[in-house]
Design a protein around this motif. Structure first.
Motif, PDB file in Angstrom:
ATOM      1  N   LEU A   1      60.603  26.078   9.628  1.00  0.00           N
ATOM      2  CA  LEU A   1      59.733  25.476  10.632  1.00  0.00           C
ATOM      3  C   LEU A   1      58.291  25.966  10.465  1.00  0.00           C
ATOM      4  N   SER A   2      58.151  27.218  10.061  1.00  0.00           N
ATOM      5  CA  SER A   2      56.806  27.747   9.811  1.00  0.00           C
ATOM      6  C   SER A   2      56.166  27.074   8.610  1.00  0.00           C
ATOM      7  N   LEU A   3      56.968  26.703   7.634  1.00  0.00           N
ATOM      8  CA  LEU A   3      56.452  26.056   6.421  1.00  0.00           C
ATOM      9  C   LEU A   3      55.769  24.719   6.715  1.00  0.00           C
ATOM     10  N   GLN A   4      56.153  24.108   7.826  1.00  0.00           N
ATOM     11  CA  GLN A   4      55.546  22.819   8.167  1.00  0.00           C
ATOM     12  C   GLN A   4      54.035  22.933   8.353  1.00  0.00           C
ATOM     13  N   ARG A   5      53.560  24.126   8.643  1.00  0.00           N
ATOM     14  CA  ARG A   5      52.137  24.312   8.908  1.00  0.00           C
ATOM     15  C   ARG A   5      51.313  24.509   7.636  1.00  0.00           C
ATOM     16  N   VAL A   6      51.982  24.610   6.481  1.00  0.00           N
ATOM     17  CA  VAL A   6      51.260  24.863   5.224  1.00  0.00           C
ATOM     18  C   VAL A   6      50.421  23.660   4.820  1.00  0.00           C
ATOM     19  N   SER A   7      51.023  22.484   4.860  1.00  0.00           N
ATOM     20  CA  SER A   7      50.309  21.269   4.468  1.00  0.00           C
ATOM     21  C   SER A   7      51.092  20.059   4.950  1.00  0.00           C
ATOM     22  N   LYS A   8      50.479  18.886   4.853  1.00  0.00           N
ATOM     23  CA  LYS A   8      51.176  17.662   5.245  1.00  0.00           C
ATOM     24  C   LYS A   8      52.371  17.391   4.338  1.00  0.00           C
ATOM     25  N   SER A   9      52.220  17.758   3.056  1.00  0.00           N
ATOM     26  CA  SER A   9      53.334  17.557   2.127  1.00  0.00           C
ATOM     27  C   SER A   9      54.521  18.419   2.514  1.00  0.00           C
ATOM     28  N   PHE A  10      54.245  19.680   2.868  1.00  0.00           N
ATOM     29  CA  PHE A  10      55.330  20.553   3.308  1.00  0.00           C
ATOM     30  C   PHE A  10      55.935  20.045   4.607  1.00  0.00           C
ATOM     31  N   GLN A  11      55.116  19.516   5.486  1.00  0.00           N
ATOM     32  CA  GLN A  11      55.628  18.979   6.732  1.00  0.00           C
ATOM     33  C   GLN A  11      56.600  17.829   6.468  1.00  0.00           C
ATOM     34  N   SER A  12      56.251  16.957   5.527  1.00  0.00           N
ATOM     35  CA  SER A  12      57.130  15.847   5.168  1.00  0.00           C
ATOM     36  C   SER A  12      58.412  16.350   4.527  1.00  0.00           C
ATOM     37  N   LEU A  13      58.279  17.391   3.694  1.00  0.00           N
ATOM     38  CA  LEU A  13      59.452  17.960   3.037  1.00  0.00           C
ATOM     39  C   LEU A  13      60.422  18.546   4.057  1.00  0.00           C
ATOM     40  N   ILE A  14      59.902  19.300   5.016  1.00  0.00           N
ATOM     41  CA  ILE A  14      60.765  19.922   6.016  1.00  0.00           C
ATOM     42  C   ILE A  14      61.405  18.864   6.914  1.00  0.00           C
ATOM     43  N   GLN A  15      60.665  17.810   7.227  1.00  0.00           N
ATOM     44  CA  GLN A  15      61.251  16.735   8.029  1.00  0.00           C
ATOM     45  C   GLN A  15      62.398  16.057   7.292  1.00  0.00           C
ATOM     46  N   LEU A  16      62.242  15.927   5.971  1.00  0.00           N
ATOM     47  CA  LEU A  16      63.332  15.383   5.156  1.00  0.00           C
ATOM     48  C   LEU A  16      64.536  16.317   5.199  1.00  0.00           C
ATOM     49  N   TYR A  17      64.264  17.625   5.110  1.00  0.00           N
ATOM     50  CA  TYR A  17      65.358  18.603   5.171  1.00  0.00           C
ATOM     51  C   TYR A  17      66.091  18.521   6.510  1.00  0.00           C
ATOM     52  N   LEU A  18      65.336  18.479   7.599  1.00  0.00           N
ATOM     53  CA  LEU A  18      65.947  18.424   8.930  1.00  0.00           C
ATOM     54  C   LEU A  18      66.791  17.170   9.113  1.00  0.00           C
ATOM     55  N   ALA A  19      66.352  16.066   8.526  1.00  0.00           N
ATOM     56  CA  ALA A  19      67.098  14.814   8.647  1.00  0.00           C
ATOM     57  C   ALA A  19      68.399  14.848   7.861  1.00  0.00           C
ATOM     58  N   ASN A  20      68.472  15.745   6.861  1.00  0.00           N
ATOM     59  CA  ASN A  20      69.670  15.826   6.024  1.00  0.00           C
ATOM     60  C   ASN A  20      70.479  17.099   6.248  1.00  0.00           C
ATOM     61  N   MET A  21      70.107  17.862   7.272  1.00  0.00           N
ATOM     62  CA  MET A  21      70.776  19.122   7.567  1.00  0.00           C
ATOM     63  C   MET A  21      72.212  18.880   8.042  1.00  0.00           C
ATOM     64  N   ARG A  22      73.137  19.629   7.477  1.00  0.00           N
ATOM     65  CA  ARG A  22      74.541  19.489   7.870  1.00  0.00           C
ATOM     66  C   ARG A  22      74.924  20.439   9.006  1.00  0.00           C
ATOM     67  N   CYS A  23      74.225  21.561   9.115  1.00  0.00           N
ATOM     68  CA  CYS A  23      74.556  22.566  10.126  1.00  0.00           C
ATOM     69  C   CYS A  23      73.312  22.929  10.927  1.00  0.00           C
ATOM     70  N   PHE A  24      73.446  22.969  12.247  1.00  0.00           N
ATOM     71  CA  PHE A  24      72.350  23.426  13.101  1.00  0.00           C
ATOM     72  C   PHE A  24      72.873  24.504  14.028  1.00  0.00           C
ATOM     73  N   ASP A  25      72.229  25.676  13.994  1.00  0.00           N
ATOM     74  CA  ASP A  25      72.617  26.809  14.828  1.00  0.00           C
ATOM     75  C   ASP A  25      71.383  27.279  15.587  1.00  0.00           C
ATOM     76  N   SER A  26      71.389  27.107  16.888  1.00  0.00           N
ATOM     77  CA  SER A  26      70.211  27.454  17.693  1.00  0.00           C
ATOM     78  C   SER A  26      69.886  28.935  17.644  1.00  0.00           C
ATOM     79  N   SER A  27      70.877  29.772  17.324  1.00  0.00           N
ATOM     80  CA  SER A  27      70.626  31.214  17.282  1.00  0.00           C
ATOM     81  C   SER A  27      69.681  31.590  16.137  1.00  0.00           C
ATOM     82  N   GLN A  28      69.528  30.715  15.151  1.00  0.00           N
ATOM     83  CA  GLN A  28      68.586  30.986  14.066  1.00  0.00           C
ATOM     84  C   GLN A  28      67.140  30.859  14.541  1.00  0.00           C
TER      85      GLN A  28
END
Length: 296
Positions: A39-66
């Motif tokens: 989530l911090s990586l999203q602040r590096v650049s717009k390209s990183f923001q797009s990359l992380i959004q792609l990752y979140l859309a394809n994430m198989r596991c979500f754990d709020s404790s992280q």
């Protein structure tokens, strides 16, 4: 180390973002980074923001404790708004902010969920469990511990639609009585693990039905189920050959006469044999342990 690798490969020389995102970065690199860092990586650049959004859309596991229990509800909604492939969702102890309004859209668009953890999510309602039952036909593991909003009607819906369930935690779901538990196990005969701890409404009728309907049962937690007695424990011993552990602490009507059958089979019990208990008590109170042969 992965964080420094990513930062060292960015902008000027940066080949990292030139790698195939869906084939390389998302499945082989980003998956090894803690969610907080992603989530911090999203602040590096717009390209990183797009990359992380792609990752979140394809994430198989979500754990709020992280991320931590203080995750803003708007952030949670934004993180999972495009994800339709979740398999595991862990939201334990998010009672400060998680309501049906945030959870139901996530459940509704993720039909591949097979593991859901909602321990201590006190602000949800029975509608959350109905939504899970209707949207998650492949559900295998479900924790509803300390969710007192779970009632018999919503549990019936779960039993009717999620018959592949293998592990259910209903600790301190105090609205549930024998009838609801019986219906669950009649429909979900593949159960291997079940917790009914801290539920004074559960008694012999439910335990005997569990025994007769769930031959694959390996773990059963009846801690604090005051209405459970010896007869149902004997039925459990007769019908559940695969049972590996049984918790009956604070079940004052369960005695060694029924537990000894399971004990002789090597089933792990959370209550010690009477002689052992007496010797330990003697050790604690009188201090005679050095003079006692515990092998007797």
């Amino acid at each position: 180390a992965p964080w420094h690798l990513m930062m060292s490969l960015t902008p000027s020389r940066g080949c990292l973002l030139d790698l195939p995102w869906e084939d390389i970065l998302v499945p082989h690199i980003l998956c090894h980074l803690p969610l907080q860092q992603l989530l911090s990586l999203q602040r590096v650049s717009k390209s990183f923001q797009s990359l992380i959004q792609l990752y979140l859309a394809n994430m198989r596991c979500f754990d709020s404790s992280q991320i931590g229990p203080a995750i803003p509800r708007a952030a949670f909604v934004n993180l999972l708004k495009d994800n339709e492939v979740l398999q595991q969702l862990a939201l334990q102890n998010c009672s400060d902010w998680l309501t049906d309004r945030e959870l139901l859209p996530v459940i509704g668009q993720n039909r591949h969920l097979h593991q859901i953890q909602l321990k201590g999510c006190a602000q949800l309602s029975r509608h959350a469990l109905v939504a899970i039952s209707l949207s998650c036909p492949n559900l295998r593991r479900l924790s509803l511990a300390h969710c007192e909003w779970v009632d018999s009607l919503s549990l019936r819906s779960l039993a009717d639609h999620c018959k592949a369930l293998e592990a259910v935690d209903l600790t301190a779901c105090r609205q549930l009585k024998d009838e609801a538990i019986c219906y669950l196990v009649q429909k979900c005969s593949k159960l291997k693990s079940l917790s009914l701890a801290v539920n004074a409404n559960v008694g012999d009728v439910a335990v005997e039905e569990i025994a007769k309907c769930c031959p694959e049962l390996e773990h059963l937690d009846l801690t604090g189920c005051l209405r459970v007695k010896n007869d149902s424990i004997r039925v459990l011993a007769e019908y559940c050959p695969k049972l590996r552990s049984l918790k009956v602490k604070h079940c004052h009507n369960v005695a060694e006469s029924s537990l000894s059958i399971l004990r002789s089979r090597g089933v792990e019990l959370d209550v010690e044999p009477p002689l052992q208990r007496a010797l330990v008590l003697l050790q604690d109170v009188v201090g005679f342990a050095p003079f006692i042969n515990l092998q007797i």
